[in-house]
Design a protein around this motif. Structure first.
Motif, PDB file in Angstrom:
ATOM      1  N   TRP A 146       0.825  -1.214   0.000  1.00  0.00           N
ATOM      2  CA  TRP A 146       0.000   0.000   0.000  1.00  0.00           C
ATOM      3  C   TRP A 146       0.856   1.260   0.000  1.00  0.00           C
ATOM      4  N   ILE A 147       1.961   1.248   0.730  1.00  0.00           N
ATOM      5  CA  ILE A 147       2.833   2.426   0.768  1.00  0.00           C
ATOM      6  C   ILE A 147       3.386   2.729  -0.625  1.00  0.00           C
ATOM      7  N   LEU A 148       3.743   1.689  -1.351  1.00  0.00           N
ATOM      8  CA  LEU A 148       4.317   1.879  -2.683  1.00  0.00           C
ATOM      9  C   LEU A 148       3.250   2.125  -3.746  1.00  0.00           C
ATOM     10  N   ASP A 149       2.016   1.722  -3.481  1.00  0.00           N
ATOM     11  CA  ASP A 149       0.940   1.881  -4.459  1.00  0.00           C
ATOM     12  C   ASP A 149      -0.384   2.023  -3.719  1.00  0.00           C
ATOM     13  N   HIS A 150      -0.871   3.260  -3.602  1.00  0.00           N
ATOM     14  CA  HIS A 150      -2.088   3.508  -2.845  1.00  0.00           C
ATOM     15  C   HIS A 150      -3.339   2.962  -3.524  1.00  0.00           C
ATOM     16  N   GLN A 151      -3.181   2.346  -4.708  1.00  0.00           N
ATOM     17  CA  GLN A 151      -4.292   1.648  -5.325  1.00  0.00           C
ATOM     18  C   GLN A 151      -4.477   0.254  -4.713  1.00  0.00           C
ATOM     19  N   LYS A 152      -3.473  -0.207  -4.004  1.00  0.00           N
ATOM     20  CA  LYS A 152      -3.564  -1.498  -3.316  1.00  0.00           C
ATOM     21  C   LYS A 152      -4.424  -1.337  -2.057  1.00  0.00           C
ATOM     22  N   PRO A 153      -4.888  -2.446  -1.467  1.00  0.00           N
ATOM     23  CA  PRO A 153      -5.714  -2.353  -0.259  1.00  0.00           C
ATOM     24  C   PRO A 153      -4.987  -1.627   0.877  1.00  0.00           C
ATOM     25  N   ASP A 154      -5.685  -0.715   1.514  1.00  0.00           N
ATOM     26  CA  ASP A 154      -5.134   0.086   2.603  1.00  0.00           C
ATOM     27  C   ASP A 154      -5.270  -0.699   3.909  1.00  0.00           C
ATOM     28  N   TYR A 155      -4.154  -0.879   4.604  1.00  0.00           N
ATOM     29  CA  TYR A 155      -4.163  -1.623   5.858  1.00  0.00           C
ATOM     30  C   TYR A 155      -4.713  -0.811   7.028  1.00  0.00           C
ATOM     31  N   ASN A 156      -4.684   0.508   6.913  1.00  0.00           N
ATOM     32  CA  ASN A 156      -5.012   1.361   8.057  1.00  0.00           C
ATOM     33  C   ASN A 156      -6.443   1.212   8.585  1.00  0.00           C
ATOM     34  N   PRO A 157      -7.475   1.136   7.715  1.00  0.00           N
ATOM     35  CA  PRO A 157      -8.833   1.004   8.256  1.00  0.00           C
ATOM     36  C   PRO A 157      -9.018  -0.200   9.172  1.00  0.00           C
ATOM     37  N   LEU A 158      -8.364  -1.314   8.856  1.00  0.00           N
ATOM     38  CA  LEU A 158      -8.505  -2.498   9.697  1.00  0.00           C
ATOM     39  C   LEU A 158      -7.816  -2.306  11.042  1.00  0.00           C
ATOM     40  N   LEU A 159      -6.640  -1.676  11.033  1.00  0.00           N
ATOM     41  CA  LEU A 159      -5.953  -1.415  12.304  1.00  0.00           C
ATOM     42  C   LEU A 159      -6.734  -0.409  13.142  1.00  0.00           C
ATOM     43  N   ILE A 160      -7.290   0.599  12.497  1.00  0.00           N
ATOM     44  CA  ILE A 160      -8.100   1.576  13.219  1.00  0.00           C
ATOM     45  C   ILE A 160      -9.328   0.896  13.825  1.00  0.00           C
ATOM     46  N   GLU A 161      -9.943  -0.006  13.070  1.00  0.00           N
ATOM     47  CA  GLU A 161     -11.088  -0.746  13.592  1.00  0.00           C
ATOM     48  C   GLU A 161     -10.679  -1.577  14.808  1.00  0.00           C
ATOM     49  N   ASP A 162      -9.516  -2.237  14.722  1.00  0.00           N
ATOM     50  CA  ASP A 162      -9.015  -3.017  15.862  1.00  0.00           C
ATOM     51  C   ASP A 162      -8.843  -2.128  17.089  1.00  0.00           C
ATOM     52  N   ILE A 163      -8.209  -0.989  16.890  1.00  0.00           N
ATOM     53  CA  ILE A 163      -7.957  -0.057  17.991  1.00  0.00           C
ATOM     54  C   ILE A 163      -9.257   0.423  18.605  1.00  0.00           C
ATOM     55  N   GLN A 164     -10.218   0.753  17.761  1.00  0.00           N
ATOM     56  CA  GLN A 164     -11.501   1.262  18.261  1.00  0.00           C
ATOM     57  C   GLN A 164     -12.308   0.171  18.971  1.00  0.00           C
ATOM     58  N   GLN A 165     -12.147  -1.080  18.541  1.00  0.00           N
ATOM     59  CA  GLN A 165     -12.849  -2.178  19.205  1.00  0.00           C
ATOM     60  C   GLN A 165     -12.275  -2.456  20.590  1.00  0.00           C
ATOM     61  N   ILE A 166     -10.960  -2.300  20.723  1.00  0.00           N
ATOM     62  CA  ILE A 166     -10.298  -2.622  21.988  1.00  0.00           C
ATOM     63  C   ILE A 166     -10.330  -1.451  22.969  1.00  0.00           C
ATOM     64  N   THR A 167     -10.359  -0.233  22.467  1.00  0.00           N
ATOM     65  CA  THR A 167     -10.293   0.951  23.339  1.00  0.00           C
ATOM     66  C   THR A 167     -11.322   0.938  24.475  1.00  0.00           C
ATOM     67  N   PRO A 168     -12.589   0.550  24.233  1.00  0.00           N
ATOM     68  CA  PRO A 168     -13.551   0.526  25.343  1.00  0.00           C
ATOM     69  C   PRO A 168     -13.178  -0.427  26.475  1.00  0.00           C
ATOM     70  N   LEU A 169     -12.294  -1.392  26.204  1.00  0.00           N
ATOM     71  CA  LEU A 169     -11.845  -2.316  27.245  1.00  0.00           C
ATOM     72  C   LEU A 169     -10.800  -1.670  28.163  1.00  0.00           C
ATOM     73  N   LYS A 170     -10.302  -0.504  27.753  1.00  0.00           N
ATOM     74  CA  LYS A 170      -9.384   0.321  28.528  1.00  0.00           C
ATOM     75  C   LYS A 170      -8.026  -0.340  28.818  1.00  0.00           C
ATOM     76  N   PRO A 171      -7.334  -0.767  27.757  1.00  0.00           N
ATOM     77  CA  PRO A 171      -5.953  -1.209  27.990  1.00  0.00           C
ATOM     78  C   PRO A 171      -5.107  -0.021  28.426  1.00  0.00           C
ATOM     79  N   GLU A 172      -3.997  -0.289  29.086  1.00  0.00           N
ATOM     80  CA  GLU A 172      -3.108   0.796  29.528  1.00  0.00           C
ATOM     81  C   GLU A 172      -2.363   1.410  28.354  1.00  0.00           C
ATOM     82  N   PHE A 173      -2.021   0.579  27.367  1.00  0.00           N
ATOM     83  CA  PHE A 173      -1.343   1.055  26.164  1.00  0.00           C
ATOM     84  C   PHE A 173      -1.446   0.001  25.081  1.00  0.00           C
ATOM     85  N   PHE A 174      -1.142   0.412  23.850  1.00  0.00           N
ATOM     86  CA  PHE A 174      -1.065  -0.490  22.705  1.00  0.00           C
ATOM     87  C   PHE A 174       0.397  -0.646  22.281  1.00  0.00           C
TER      88      PHE A 174
END
Length: 238
Positions: free
Chosen positions: A52-80
């Motif tokens: 994705w970094i070399l070709d932004h036409q490829k699938p973007d990994y960021n939305p999935l990581l953001i979704e992971d972060i947002q799903q876990i955040t309500p559980l209140k980990p101390e850090f990621f």
């Protein structure tokens, strides 16, 4: 569960296993309850970061990581902890998705160089094509006052062969290839220390440790920072 942290992993899986193995080995323990509490997200289907970094036409990994972060955040980990150097390309975007701190592997790695090689001036980087092409480590190295040395095209090709063919595809590391990459950067490229800027290279270093030349192993360093932070929280010092 309270006073736990979350590992954003699966990029790749062997590197994530290496992180957990090193973390557990380095945790001072005498009983089961002495180990740290943490959640591991082995999100192996996250799209390839370099593609994705070399070709932004490829699938973007960021939305999935953001979704992971947002799903876990309500559980209140101390850090990621984000177990992928290349994924730090969008570190600010990921951090903006949560108020919970994400440890910055790149910053921690460069900060540790002063302890690994106190007199270092020329810092080499071995990493994926995406990390190198995007200049991911550039500002961290330059802000610390070092001269950055990037791999030649031949070294980069050999690095990606080890990362993608041997480790990601075949599931094993070639110690001879790994040590030759480090030697080439130190002796031929005149580096004083070499950053292992890919967690697959950290896996290679765990399997066949580099003992002749100084390396700043990004994953090993972030393991130590994770351990220090988690123990400080457990002991009420943070």
């Amino acid at each position: 569960m309270k006073q736990f942290f979350t590992v954003l992993g699966g990029m790749g899986t062997l590197a994530t296993e290496s992180y957990c193995r090193l973390l557990d080995e380095r945790t001072p323990t005498h009983r089961d309850q002495d180990y740290l509490d943490y959640i591991v997200l082995n999100h192996a289907t996250v799209p390839d970061r370099t593609e994705w970094i070399l070709d932004h036409q490829k699938p973007d990994y960021n939305p999935l990581l953001i979704e992971d972060i947002q799903q876990i955040t309500p559980l209140k980990p101390e850090f990621f902890v984000l177990i992928c150097n290349t994924a730090h390309y969008a570190f600010d975007r990921l951090q903006a998705a949560t108020s919970i701190p994400i440890l910055n592997m790149l910053q921690e790695t460069v900060d540790e160089i002063k302890n690994i090689a106190p007199h270092a001036k020329r810092v080499g980087v071995l990493a994926t094509r995406g990390t190198i092409a995007s200049g991911l480590y550039d500002s961290y190295i330059q802000n610390a006052g070092y001269e950055e040395v990037k791999p030649t095209p031949a070294i980069l090709d050999a690095t990606e062969d080890l990362i993608y063919h041997d480790i990601k595809e075949a599931g094993h590391s070639d110690g001879k290839k790994f040590h030759e990459l480090v030697r080439t950067m130190i002796e031929d490229q005149k580096c004083d220390v070499v950053i292992l800027g890919c967690t697959e290279l950290s896996y290679a270093n765990e399997m066949n440790p580099e003992t002749e030349f100084p390396v700043a192993d990004s994953q090993s360093i972030i393991v130590n920072r994770s351990l220090e932070r988690a123990l400080a929280i457990r002991n009420g010092n943070q």
